[in-house]
Scaffold this motif. Structure first.
Motif, mmCIF file in Angstrom:
data_model
loop_
_atom_site.group_PDB
_atom_site.id
_atom_site.type_symbol
_atom_site.label_atom_id
_atom_site.label_comp_id
_atom_site.label_asym_id
_atom_site.label_seq_id
_atom_site.Cartn_x
_atom_site.Cartn_y
_atom_site.Cartn_z
ATOM 1 N N ALA A 43 15.535 32.556 -4.377
ATOM 2 C CA ALA A 43 15.057 32.530 -2.993
ATOM 3 C C ALA A 43 14.646 31.120 -2.577
ATOM 4 O O ALA A 43 14.994 30.656 -1.491
ATOM 5 N N ARG A 44 13.939 30.426 -3.466
ATOM 6 C CA ARG A 44 13.509 29.053 -3.157
ATOM 7 C C ARG A 44 14.699 28.105 -3.045
ATOM 8 O O ARG A 44 14.768 27.302 -2.113
ATOM 9 N N HIS A 45 15.607 28.185 -3.974
ATOM 10 C CA HIS A 45 16.712 27.230 -4.007
ATOM 11 C C HIS A 45 17.749 27.473 -2.914
ATOM 12 O O HIS A 45 18.225 26.528 -2.297
ATOM 13 N N PHE A 46 18.091 28.742 -2.694
ATOM 14 C CA PHE A 46 19.173 29.064 -1.763
ATOM 15 C C PHE A 46 18.689 29.553 -0.401
ATOM 16 O O PHE A 46 19.499 29.823 0.476
ATOM 17 N N ASP A 47 17.376 29.706 -0.243
ATOM 18 C CA ASP A 47 16.788 30.190 1.006
ATOM 19 C C ASP A 47 17.390 31.547 1.404
ATOM 20 O O ASP A 47 17.843 31.736 2.538
ATOM 21 N N VAL A 48 17.432 32.459 0.434
ATOM 22 C CA VAL A 48 17.893 33.832 0.665
ATOM 23 C C VAL A 48 16.930 34.795 -0.025
ATOM 24 O O VAL A 48 16.298 34.440 -1.013
ATOM 25 N N GLU A 49 16.823 35.965 0.517
ATOM 26 C CA GLU A 49 16.037 37.018 -0.110
ATOM 27 C C GLU A 49 16.996 38.072 -0.633
ATOM 28 O O GLU A 49 17.739 38.666 0.139
ATOM 29 N N LEU A 50 16.993 38.270 -1.936
ATOM 30 C CA LEU A 50 17.833 39.282 -2.552
ATOM 31 C C LEU A 50 16.939 40.393 -3.087
ATOM 32 O O LEU A 50 15.807 40.145 -3.506
ATOM 33 N N SER A 51 17.472 41.591 -3.112
ATOM 34 C CA SER A 51 16.726 42.731 -3.639
ATOM 35 C C SER A 51 16.990 42.875 -5.137
ATOM 36 O O SER A 51 17.936 42.290 -5.681
ATOM 37 N N PHE A 52 16.168 43.683 -5.789
ATOM 38 C CA PHE A 52 16.424 44.004 -7.184
ATOM 39 C C PHE A 52 17.784 44.683 -7.318
ATOM 40 O O PHE A 52 18.503 44.443 -8.288
ATOM 41 N N GLU A 53 18.134 45.506 -6.347
ATOM 42 C CA GLU A 53 19.429 46.184 -6.384
ATOM 43 C C GLU A 53 20.569 45.171 -6.385
ATOM 44 O O GLU A 53 21.555 45.332 -7.107
ATOM 45 N N ASP A 54 20.434 44.118 -5.557
ATOM 46 C CA ASP A 54 21.440 43.053 -5.547
ATOM 47 C C ASP A 54 21.574 42.438 -6.934
ATOM 48 O O ASP A 54 22.677 42.230 -7.442
ATOM 49 N N PRO A 59 24.504 40.839 -12.296
ATOM 50 C CA PRO A 59 23.617 40.180 -13.257
ATOM 51 C C PRO A 59 24.176 38.944 -13.961
ATOM 52 O O PRO A 59 23.606 38.490 -14.941
ATOM 53 N N THR A 60 25.282 38.389 -13.455
ATOM 54 C CA THR A 60 25.814 37.158 -14.035
ATOM 55 C C THR A 60 25.712 36.049 -12.988
ATOM 56 O O THR A 60 25.664 36.323 -11.792
ATOM 57 N N PRO A 61 25.679 34.787 -13.413
ATOM 58 C CA PRO A 61 25.626 33.699 -12.432
ATOM 59 C C PRO A 61 26.779 33.748 -11.420
ATOM 60 O O PRO A 61 26.553 33.550 -10.219
ATOM 61 N N THR A 62 27.984 34.051 -11.868
ATOM 62 C CA THR A 62 29.124 34.099 -10.953
ATOM 63 C C THR A 62 28.973 35.229 -9.938
ATOM 64 O O THR A 62 29.154 35.027 -8.730
ATOM 65 N N ALA A 63 28.638 36.418 -10.423
ATOM 66 C CA ALA A 63 28.473 37.568 -9.522
ATOM 67 C C ALA A 63 27.327 37.336 -8.547
ATOM 68 O O ALA A 63 27.437 37.656 -7.348
ATOM 69 N N LEU A 64 26.229 36.775 -9.023
ATOM 70 C CA LEU A 64 25.086 36.525 -8.153
ATOM 71 C C LEU A 64 25.415 35.465 -7.106
ATOM 72 O O LEU A 64 25.012 35.587 -5.940
ATOM 73 N N ALA A 65 26.167 34.453 -7.496
ATOM 74 C CA ALA A 65 26.594 33.433 -6.526
ATOM 75 C C ALA A 65 27.460 34.064 -5.430
ATOM 76 O O ALA A 65 27.323 33.693 -4.253
ATOM 77 N N ASN A 66 28.292 35.023 -5.793
ATOM 78 C CA ASN A 66 29.107 35.720 -4.793
ATOM 79 C C ASN A 66 28.236 36.529 -3.841
ATOM 80 O O ASN A 66 28.505 36.564 -2.628
ATOM 81 N N VAL A 67 27.196 37.172 -4.345
ATOM 82 C CA VAL A 67 26.285 37.918 -3.487
ATOM 83 C C VAL A 67 25.572 36.964 -2.529
ATOM 84 O O VAL A 67 25.455 37.248 -1.329
ATOM 85 N N ILE A 68 25.116 35.840 -3.040
ATOM 86 C CA ILE A 68 24.426 34.861 -2.192
ATOM 87 C C ILE A 68 25.367 34.371 -1.096
ATOM 88 O O ILE A 68 24.973 34.277 0.068
ATOM 89 N N ALA A 69 26.599 34.054 -1.445
ATOM 90 C CA ALA A 69 27.582 33.595 -0.445
ATOM 91 C C ALA A 69 27.803 34.664 0.606
ATOM 92 O O ALA A 69 27.894 34.359 1.803
ATOM 93 N N SER A 70 27.850 35.917 0.197
ATOM 94 C CA SER A 70 28.058 37.018 1.136
ATOM 95 C C SER A 70 26.860 37.180 2.076
ATOM 96 O O SER A 70 27.039 37.375 3.280
ATOM 97 N N VAL A 71 25.664 37.077 1.529
ATOM 98 C CA VAL A 71 24.449 37.195 2.334
ATOM 99 C C VAL A 71 24.346 36.056 3.345
ATOM 100 O O VAL A 71 23.944 36.259 4.489
ATOM 101 N N ARG A 72 24.724 34.871 2.926
ATOM 102 C CA ARG A 72 24.618 33.696 3.795
ATOM 103 C C ARG A 72 25.722 33.629 4.847
ATOM 104 O O ARG A 72 25.584 32.906 5.833
#
Length: 73
Positions: A43-54, A59-72
């Motif tokens: 949240a601090r680094h990417f300025d996004v709020e993700l849920s525990f469900e997200d 649970p991998t860096p690649t998958a999480l980066a894809n979620v962040i890109a989608s949210v943004r």
């Protein structure tokens, strides 16, 4: 986007050096309490709020980066 940053966050919170884009947070010993530290750092680094469900769904860096890109997007 951000895979290296997320891998570094995993390294710090799990206190390990062996993390790549496909490393599963939970397979490396992470749990829901430690996951809160990851979500806070993301949240601090990417300025996004993700849920525990997200996080549990990605649970991998690649998958999480894809979620962040989608949210943004």
């Amino acid at each position: 986007m951000g895979v290296d940053v997320i891998a570094e966050i995993f390294r710090r919170v799990l206190e390990t050096v062996d993390v790549d884009g496909d490393s599963d947070f939970f397979d490396m010993g992470g749990d829901s309490l430690i996951a809160t530290r990851v979500l806070s750092a993301v949240a601090r680094h990417f300025d996004v709020e993700l849920s525990f469900e997200d996080f549990f769904a990605a649970p991998t860096p690649t998958a999480l980066a894809n979620v962040i890109a989608s949210v943004r997007a």
